[in-house]
Structures are given as C-alpha cells and as structure tokens.
Design a protein around this motif. Structure first.
Motif, PDB file in Angstrom:
ATOM      1  N   ARG A 239     -15.427 -44.088  43.016  1.00  0.00           N
ATOM      2  CA  ARG A 239     -15.672 -44.118  44.456  1.00  0.00           C
ATOM      3  C   ARG A 239     -14.357 -44.227  45.224  1.00  0.00           C
ATOM      4  O   ARG A 239     -14.160 -43.573  46.242  1.00  0.00           O
ATOM      5  N   LEU A 240     -13.475 -45.050  44.722  1.00  0.00           N
ATOM      6  CA  LEU A 240     -12.164 -45.207  45.341  1.00  0.00           C
ATOM      7  C   LEU A 240     -11.393 -43.885  45.296  1.00  0.00           C
ATOM      8  O   LEU A 240     -10.796 -43.466  46.287  1.00  0.00           O
ATOM      9  N   LYS A 241     -11.440 -43.215  44.162  1.00  0.00           N
ATOM     10  CA  LYS A 241     -10.771 -41.926  44.021  1.00  0.00           C
ATOM     11  C   LYS A 241     -11.327 -40.925  45.027  1.00  0.00           C
ATOM     12  O   LYS A 241     -10.563 -40.205  45.688  1.00  0.00           O
TER      13      LYS A 241
ATOM     14  N   LEU B 104     -10.022 -41.752  48.540  1.00  0.00           N
ATOM     15  CA  LEU B 104      -8.618 -41.370  48.704  1.00  0.00           C
ATOM     16  C   LEU B 104      -8.468 -39.849  48.810  1.00  0.00           C
ATOM     17  O   LEU B 104      -7.699 -39.351  49.632  1.00  0.00           O
ATOM     18  N   GLN B 105      -9.240 -39.136  47.998  1.00  0.00           N
ATOM     19  CA  GLN B 105      -9.194 -37.672  48.058  1.00  0.00           C
ATOM     20  C   GLN B 105      -9.695 -37.183  49.412  1.00  0.00           C
ATOM     21  O   GLN B 105      -9.115 -36.282  50.012  1.00  0.00           O
ATOM     22  N   SER B 106     -10.744 -37.809  49.921  1.00  0.00           N
ATOM     23  CA  SER B 106     -11.275 -37.454  51.234  1.00  0.00           C
ATOM     24  C   SER B 106     -10.235 -37.714  52.328  1.00  0.00           C
ATOM     25  O   SER B 106     -10.073 -36.904  53.249  1.00  0.00           O
ATOM     26  N   MET B 107      -9.539 -38.833  52.226  1.00  0.00           N
ATOM     27  CA  MET B 107      -8.507 -39.150  53.208  1.00  0.00           C
ATOM     28  C   MET B 107      -7.436 -38.055  53.221  1.00  0.00           C
ATOM     29  O   MET B 107      -7.026 -37.591  54.286  1.00  0.00           O
TER      30      MET B 107
ATOM     31  N   ASN C 143     -15.223 -48.120  58.991  1.00  0.00           N
ATOM     32  CA  ASN C 143     -16.350 -47.249  59.357  1.00  0.00           C
ATOM     33  C   ASN C 143     -16.000 -45.770  59.227  1.00  0.00           C
ATOM     34  O   ASN C 143     -16.892 -44.926  59.180  1.00  0.00           O
ATOM     35  N   ASN C 144     -14.741 -45.441  59.173  1.00  0.00           N
ATOM     36  CA  ASN C 144     -14.307 -44.052  59.002  1.00  0.00           C
ATOM     37  C   ASN C 144     -14.341 -43.584  57.557  1.00  0.00           C
ATOM     38  O   ASN C 144     -14.103 -42.411  57.271  1.00  0.00           O
ATOM     39  N   CYS C 145     -14.623 -44.486  56.653  1.00  0.00           N
ATOM     40  CA  CYS C 145     -14.656 -44.122  55.242  1.00  0.00           C
ATOM     41  C   CYS C 145     -15.864 -43.251  54.933  1.00  0.00           C
ATOM     42  O   CYS C 145     -16.929 -43.395  55.545  1.00  0.00           O
ATOM     43  N   GLN C 146     -15.689 -42.362  53.974  1.00  0.00           N
ATOM     44  CA  GLN C 146     -16.753 -41.464  53.534  1.00  0.00           C
ATOM     45  C   GLN C 146     -17.698 -42.147  52.525  1.00  0.00           C
ATOM     46  O   GLN C 146     -18.838 -41.773  52.402  1.00  0.00           O
ATOM     47  N   THR C 147     -17.149 -43.085  51.763  1.00  0.00           N
ATOM     48  CA  THR C 147     -17.919 -43.747  50.696  1.00  0.00           C
ATOM     49  C   THR C 147     -17.809 -45.254  50.823  1.00  0.00           C
ATOM     50  O   THR C 147     -16.936 -45.774  51.498  1.00  0.00           O
TER      51      THR C 147
ATOM     52  N   GLN D 299      -4.545 -33.745  58.576  1.00  0.00           N
ATOM     53  CA  GLN D 299      -3.990 -32.472  59.048  1.00  0.00           C
ATOM     54  C   GLN D 299      -2.514 -32.332  58.682  1.00  0.00           C
ATOM     55  O   GLN D 299      -1.917 -31.294  58.927  1.00  0.00           O
ATOM     56  N   HIS D 300      -1.942 -33.371  58.101  1.00  0.00           N
ATOM     57  CA  HIS D 300      -0.540 -33.376  57.685  1.00  0.00           C
ATOM     58  C   HIS D 300       0.390 -33.036  58.851  1.00  0.00           C
ATOM     59  O   HIS D 300       1.376 -32.347  58.688  1.00  0.00           O
ATOM     60  N   GLY D 301       0.004 -33.575  60.014  1.00  0.00           N
ATOM     61  CA  GLY D 301       0.812 -33.365  61.225  1.00  0.00           C
ATOM     62  C   GLY D 301       1.710 -34.547  61.476  1.00  0.00           C
ATOM     63  O   GLY D 301       2.586 -34.866  60.681  1.00  0.00           O
ATOM     64  N   THR D 302       1.437 -35.251  62.574  1.00  0.00           N
ATOM     65  CA  THR D 302       2.271 -36.389  62.953  1.00  0.00           C
ATOM     66  C   THR D 302       1.532 -37.698  62.674  1.00  0.00           C
ATOM     67  O   THR D 302       0.304 -37.726  62.565  1.00  0.00           O
TER      68      THR D 302
END
Length: 143
Positions: free
Chosen positions: A107-109, A112-115, A137-141, A120-123
């Motif tokens: 679940r942790l993996k 982290l993958q979802s994050m 609350n922004n977590c997927q799992t 967007q790898h921007g700023t």
C-alpha cells in the motif's frame, strides 16, 4: 584416543558466525547462549554446540523472529521427542506478521508511486508530493 572438541575464542566464534563480539555477549546476557567456560586467564572458550546455537540464533534473527520466539525455539529444542506443533504455531504467527507487513508495504509503495505519477515535475510551489504530504486526505490509499 578421544578427539578433542574444537574450541573457539569469542573472536573466532564471531568470525565463524559472522556476528560482532558485543552481539555474542548480549546473547549470553539475555540467556540465549550459555555462559562459556573460561581459561585460567579468563578468556571465554566456546565449543561446537555454542557455534551451532549461535548460527541458529543468527539465522532466526535474519528471518525476523523475535528474541522471545528464539528463546522458545531453544527451549523446545531441548525436547527432541516432543511434537513440533509449538514451533509450527510460532512460525505461522511470524508468517502472518510478515504477510501483514508486506501488504502494508505494498500500500505504501502504491501511494508513493501515485505521488510520483501525479506530480507534474514543475516547481515546488505546485508540487503534488508536497500537497499529499501536507494533507493525508490527498492520499490515494490507506497506508
């Protein structure tokens, strides 16, 4: 003539079992290893049985068994004719714990993958990773 059992100093035992000397002393202190006999000069001397036990302890620790479980393994090993049900139960309990930890790590993996996938790898200002870390609350799992 009777063959003399091989004897080991604590340093030799350490090398054979691939553990540090303080670890051997600790295992003696907590009763997993028997106190060895000492030479007149006070040097510890271990026999093959001590090395075998230390190897078993080290292997059990490598497999993640607790000190209490290892203590029970040693106690049960003193009864070679007894059924191994107790050993089975200890091992099954440990397997269940490992399975639960693996599930939690999966679940942790995934989180982290979802994050990473949603970043967007921007700023830094708009970084999804920081958003998720700042608000659970922004977590997927559930992790």
């Amino acid at each position: 003539m009777r063959k003399k059992l091989e004897e080991y100093s604590i340093g030799q035992l350490s090398k054979h079992a691939n553990v540090k000397v303080p670890t051997i002393r600790y295992y003696e202190q907590i009763g997993l290893l028997e106190e060895p006999w000492r030479t007149e000069g006070g040097q510890r001397r271990y026999d093959q049985d001590a090395l075998n036990r230390l190897d078993m302890i080290v292997h059990a620790r490598d497999l993640g068994f607790s000190i209490d479980a290892i203590r029970e393994f040693i106690r049960l090993a003193g009864h070679p004719d007894a059924p191994c049900e107790d050993l089975d139960q200890i091992t099954e309990h440990h397997l269940n714990d490992v399975t639960q930890r693996i599930q939690k790590l999966e679940r942790l993996k995934a989180e982290l993958q979802s994050m990473l996938n949603n970043c967007q790898h921007g700023t830094i200002e708009k970084c999804r990773i920081l958003e998720v870390l700042s608000d659970h609350n922004n977590c997927q799992t559930e992790h």
